[in-house]
Write an enzyme that holds these catalytic residues in place. Structure first.
Site, mmCIF file in Angstrom:
data_model
loop_
_atom_site.group_PDB
_atom_site.id
_atom_site.type_symbol
_atom_site.label_atom_id
_atom_site.label_comp_id
_atom_site.label_asym_id
_atom_site.label_seq_id
_atom_site.Cartn_x
_atom_site.Cartn_y
_atom_site.Cartn_z
ATOM 1 C CE1 TYR A 64 -3.321 -3.059 0.976
ATOM 2 C CE2 TYR A 64 -4.250 -1.300 -0.373
ATOM 3 C CZ TYR A 64 -4.313 -2.591 0.132
ATOM 4 O OH TYR A 64 -5.345 -3.410 -0.235
ATOM 5 C CG HIS A 116 -14.091 -0.745 -3.351
ATOM 6 N ND1 HIS A 116 -13.787 -1.277 -4.585
ATOM 7 C CD2 HIS A 116 -15.314 -1.210 -3.034
ATOM 8 C CE1 HIS A 116 -14.805 -2.035 -4.985
ATOM 9 N NE2 HIS A 116 -15.733 -2.013 -4.073
ATOM 10 C CB CYS A 150 -3.847 1.089 17.426
ATOM 11 S SG CYS A 150 -5.180 1.998 18.237
ATOM 12 C CB CYS A 153 -6.478 -1.502 20.748
ATOM 13 S SG CYS A 153 -6.229 -1.533 18.967
ATOM 14 N N GLY A 190 -14.024 2.695 -17.169
ATOM 15 C CA GLY A 190 -12.808 2.026 -16.745
ATOM 16 C C GLY A 190 -12.973 0.977 -15.674
ATOM 17 C CG ASN A 216 -13.301 -0.621 -20.604
ATOM 18 O OD1 ASN A 216 -12.330 -1.006 -21.231
ATOM 19 N ND2 ASN A 216 -13.519 -0.934 -19.341
HETATM 20 C C1 BV8 Z 1 -18.046 -8.326 -0.048
HETATM 21 C C2 BV8 Z 1 -9.890 -1.815 -2.325
HETATM 22 C C3 BV8 Z 1 -19.585 -9.163 1.356
HETATM 23 C C4 BV8 Z 1 -8.625 -2.415 -1.888
HETATM 24 C C5 BV8 Z 1 -11.090 -3.451 -3.680
HETATM 25 C C6 BV8 Z 1 -20.410 -12.570 -5.708
HETATM 26 C C7 BV8 Z 1 -19.885 -13.326 -6.680
HETATM 27 C C8 BV8 Z 1 -18.496 -13.538 -6.704
HETATM 28 C C9 BV8 Z 1 -17.650 -12.979 -5.751
HETATM 29 C C10 BV8 Z 1 -18.190 -12.221 -4.796
HETATM 30 C C11 BV8 Z 1 -19.555 -12.033 -4.759
HETATM 31 N N1 BV8 Z 1 -19.796 -11.252 -3.710
HETATM 32 C C12 BV8 Z 1 -18.649 -10.963 -3.082
HETATM 33 C C13 BV8 Z 1 -17.653 -11.552 -3.727
HETATM 34 C C14 BV8 Z 1 -16.290 -11.478 -3.371
HETATM 35 C C15 BV8 Z 1 -15.586 -10.227 -3.843
HETATM 36 C C16 BV8 Z 1 -15.539 -10.163 -5.345
HETATM 37 O O1 BV8 Z 1 -16.300 -9.487 -5.986
HETATM 38 N N2 BV8 Z 1 -14.539 -10.869 -5.880
HETATM 39 C C17 BV8 Z 1 -14.342 -10.843 -7.345
HETATM 40 C C18 BV8 Z 1 -12.888 -10.598 -7.647
HETATM 41 C C19 BV8 Z 1 -14.826 -12.118 -7.948
HETATM 42 N N3 BV8 Z 1 -16.205 -9.011 -3.309
HETATM 43 C C20 BV8 Z 1 -15.856 -8.662 -2.054
HETATM 44 O O2 BV8 Z 1 -15.114 -9.296 -1.341
HETATM 45 C C21 BV8 Z 1 -16.484 -7.371 -1.536
HETATM 46 N N4 BV8 Z 1 -16.995 -7.561 -0.223
HETATM 47 O O3 BV8 Z 1 -18.651 -8.823 -0.954
HETATM 48 O O4 BV8 Z 1 -18.385 -8.462 1.231
HETATM 49 C C22 BV8 Z 1 -19.626 -9.795 2.529
HETATM 50 C C23 BV8 Z 1 -18.710 -9.535 3.521
HETATM 51 C C24 BV8 Z 1 -18.885 -10.210 4.691
HETATM 52 C C25 BV8 Z 1 -19.897 -11.078 4.791
HETATM 53 C C26 BV8 Z 1 -20.795 -11.290 3.766
HETATM 54 C C27 BV8 Z 1 -20.652 -10.642 2.611
HETATM 55 C C28 BV8 Z 1 -15.420 -6.255 -1.408
HETATM 56 C C29 BV8 Z 1 -14.917 -5.881 -2.736
HETATM 57 C C30 BV8 Z 1 -13.922 -4.704 -2.602
HETATM 58 C C31 BV8 Z 1 -12.493 -5.174 -2.587
HETATM 59 N N5 BV8 Z 1 -11.590 -4.022 -2.593
HETATM 60 N N6 BV8 Z 1 -10.287 -2.371 -3.618
HETATM 61 C C32 BV8 Z 1 -7.466 -2.085 -2.801
HETATM 62 O O5 BV8 Z 1 -7.651 -1.332 -3.771
HETATM 63 O O6 BV8 Z 1 -6.386 -2.580 -2.499
HETATM 64 S S1 BV8 Z 1 -11.513 -4.091 -5.203
HETATM 65 C C33 BV8 Z 1 -10.399 -3.377 -6.331
HETATM 66 O O7 BV8 Z 1 -10.400 -4.221 -7.442
HETATM 67 C C34 BV8 Z 1 -10.806 -2.043 -6.875
HETATM 68 O O8 BV8 Z 1 -11.352 -1.193 -5.906
HETATM 69 C C35 BV8 Z 1 -11.835 -2.423 -7.928
HETATM 70 O O9 BV8 Z 1 -13.081 -2.598 -7.350
HETATM 71 C C36 BV8 Z 1 -11.342 -3.782 -8.366
HETATM 72 C C37 BV8 Z 1 -10.673 -3.679 -9.694
HETATM 73 O O10 BV8 Z 1 -11.688 -3.652 -10.633
HETATM 74 P P1 BV8 Z 1 -11.700 -2.490 -11.733
HETATM 75 O O11 BV8 Z 1 -11.671 -1.183 -11.070
HETATM 76 O O12 BV8 Z 1 -12.830 -2.808 -12.620
HETATM 77 O O13 BV8 Z 1 -10.272 -2.667 -12.449
HETATM 78 P P2 BV8 Z 1 -9.739 -3.858 -13.366
HETATM 79 O O14 BV8 Z 1 -8.273 -3.807 -13.254
HETATM 80 O O15 BV8 Z 1 -10.448 -5.135 -13.087
HETATM 81 O O16 BV8 Z 1 -10.213 -3.410 -14.848
HETATM 82 C C38 BV8 Z 1 -9.759 -2.193 -15.391
HETATM 83 C C39 BV8 Z 1 -10.686 -1.850 -16.561
HETATM 84 O O17 BV8 Z 1 -10.273 -0.605 -17.093
HETATM 85 C C40 BV8 Z 1 -10.636 -2.868 -17.697
HETATM 86 O O18 BV8 Z 1 -11.963 -3.127 -18.143
HETATM 87 C C41 BV8 Z 1 -9.836 -2.143 -18.787
HETATM 88 O O19 BV8 Z 1 -10.272 -2.510 -20.085
HETATM 89 C C42 BV8 Z 1 -10.184 -0.702 -18.496
HETATM 90 N N7 BV8 Z 1 -9.206 0.298 -18.953
HETATM 91 C C43 BV8 Z 1 -7.860 0.144 -19.072
HETATM 92 N N8 BV8 Z 1 -7.310 1.340 -19.487
HETATM 93 C C44 BV8 Z 1 -8.343 2.234 -19.613
HETATM 94 C C45 BV8 Z 1 -9.551 1.565 -19.259
HETATM 95 N N9 BV8 Z 1 -10.756 2.191 -19.266
HETATM 96 C C46 BV8 Z 1 -10.778 3.511 -19.659
HETATM 97 N N10 BV8 Z 1 -9.647 4.213 -19.995
HETATM 98 C C47 BV8 Z 1 -8.433 3.608 -19.998
HETATM 99 N N11 BV8 Z 1 -7.352 4.310 -20.348
#
Ligand code: BV8
Length: 251
Positions: A64, A116, A150, A153, A190, A216
């Site tokens: 981070y 997030h 912290c 704690c 994006g 995108n």
């Molecule tokens: C939760 C912060 C519930 C930290 C992040 C249902 C089905 C399957 C899985 C799950 C589900 N429900 C929950 C899950 C699990 C999980 C999940 O979704 N997993 C996925 C991977 C399958 N979700 C969770 O865990 C969430 N919490 O559900 O809790 C719960 C909890 C307790 C008890 C019961 C229920 C929490 C999700 C948040 C995680 N934290 N970030 C950090 O950043 O370190 S996620 C992080 O990754 C980002 O914040 C963002 O959300 C994600 C990345 O995705 P994108 O932003 O879309 O980026 P990516 O790289 O994938 O794509 C980039 C895009 O940009 C591409 O399309 C590309 O073509 C495009 N691009 C490239 N260049 C350009 C462009 N576009 C425009 N211009 C350009 N120049």
């Protein structure tokens, strides 16, 4: 582009959902790309979890710190400025972002919902006691870095981001869901649409009658929900959209 401008012109309330691709042209790697160099050996879902942090706090804290350095060195590209301009061209505009880099706020967008969390806020892992950002050590090199403790704690300090398996912030999430169901147009910029529950927002907007516009360079999980796809980078597409909107206003 003209169809997208028409949809925006007719909208009283516009929601803009952004993901990592929005920050790409500002030199911040997307989530999948964030595995360059030192961090290439790790799966993001392995680093961005509480379990990973408890297993190896120094490695996760170092990752981070490395991302914070990239973000602090980044300049918002023209796409960010276009969203600020768009705010003045439509009655109501709200940005809901999955990004933790704070660039929308830094460029001056007024209403930004950080689904997030943020890289620039901190709290302790056990009780989430807030911890002052200016007391957080910033290691020079891309290396593991022991997190501070912290004072209340004694547990390790973590970034205030939402890790996988963690709930999203309640108030922000409720507001984002309400806005998705009440907007007339939604710009989706994006995001790959892979991460839940954020990926549901375009479908909520579509199912409640909004026009969904995707920006995108590549097709995504969201493309199916989009009425209009502007296939290209945010840094070029968003300024072009604002130009088409203002042009339309003057003719
Ligand atoms: C939760 C912060 C519930 C930290 C992040 C249902 C089905 C399957 C899985 C799950 C589900 N429900 C929950 C899950 C699990 C999980 C999940 O979704 N997993 C996925 C991977 C399958 N979700 C969770 O865990 C969430 N919490 O559900 O809790 C719960 C909890 C307790 C008890 C019961 C229920 C929490 C999700 C948040 C995680 N934290 N970030 C950090 O950043 O370190 S996620 C992080 O990754 C980002 O914040 C963002 O959300 C994600 C990345 O995705 P994108 O932003 O879309 O980026 P990516 O790289 O994938 O794509 C980039 C895009 O940009 C591409 O399309 C590309 O073509 C495009 N691009 C490239 N260049 C350009 C462009 N576009 C425009 N211009 C350009 N120049």
């Amino acid at each position: 582009m003209r169809a997208a401008a028409r949809a925006l012109r007719g909208a009283r309330r516009v929601l803009v959902a952004t993901g990592a691709g929005m920050s790409r042209e500002s030199g911040i790697p997307t989530f999948r790309d964030a595995l360059t160099g030192l961090w290439a050996r790790y799966d993001p879902e392995e680093l961005a979890t509480e379990a990973a942090f408890r297993r190896n706090p120094a490695r996760v804290f170092g990752w981070y710190a490395w991302r914070r350095r990239l973000v602090r060195a980044a300049e918002p590209h023209p796409g960010y400025h276009a969203l600020v301009a768009l705010e003045r061209l439509v009655p109501e505009l709200v940005i809901v972002t999955q990004n933790v880099d704070g660039l929308h706020r830094r460029v001056g967008s007024r209403r930004v919902l950080e689904l997030h969390g943020s890289l620039e806020r901190f709290s302790c892992v056990d009780a989430r006691h807030p911890f002052p950002a200016d007391a957080v050590p910033e290691p020079a090199a891309d290396a593991a870095c022991e997190p501070p403790r912290c004072p209340r704690c004694g547990s390790a300090v973590r970034p205030d981001v939402v890790w996988f398996g963690e709930m999203l912030p309640e108030r922000v999430t409720a507001e984002a869901w309400d806005l998705a169901a009440a907007c007339q147009a939604m710009l989706v910029v994006g995001t790959s649409g892979l991460v839940q529950p954020a990926a549901q927002l375009p479908y909520i907007a579509r199912d409640t009658g909004a026009t969904v516009i995707e920006v995108n360079p590549d097709p995504t999980e969201v493309s199916a929900a989009a009425h209009i796809v502007c296939s290209g980078p945010a840094g070029a597409m968003l300024p072009a959209l604002v130009a088409a909107l203002t042009e339309g206003e003057s003719t």
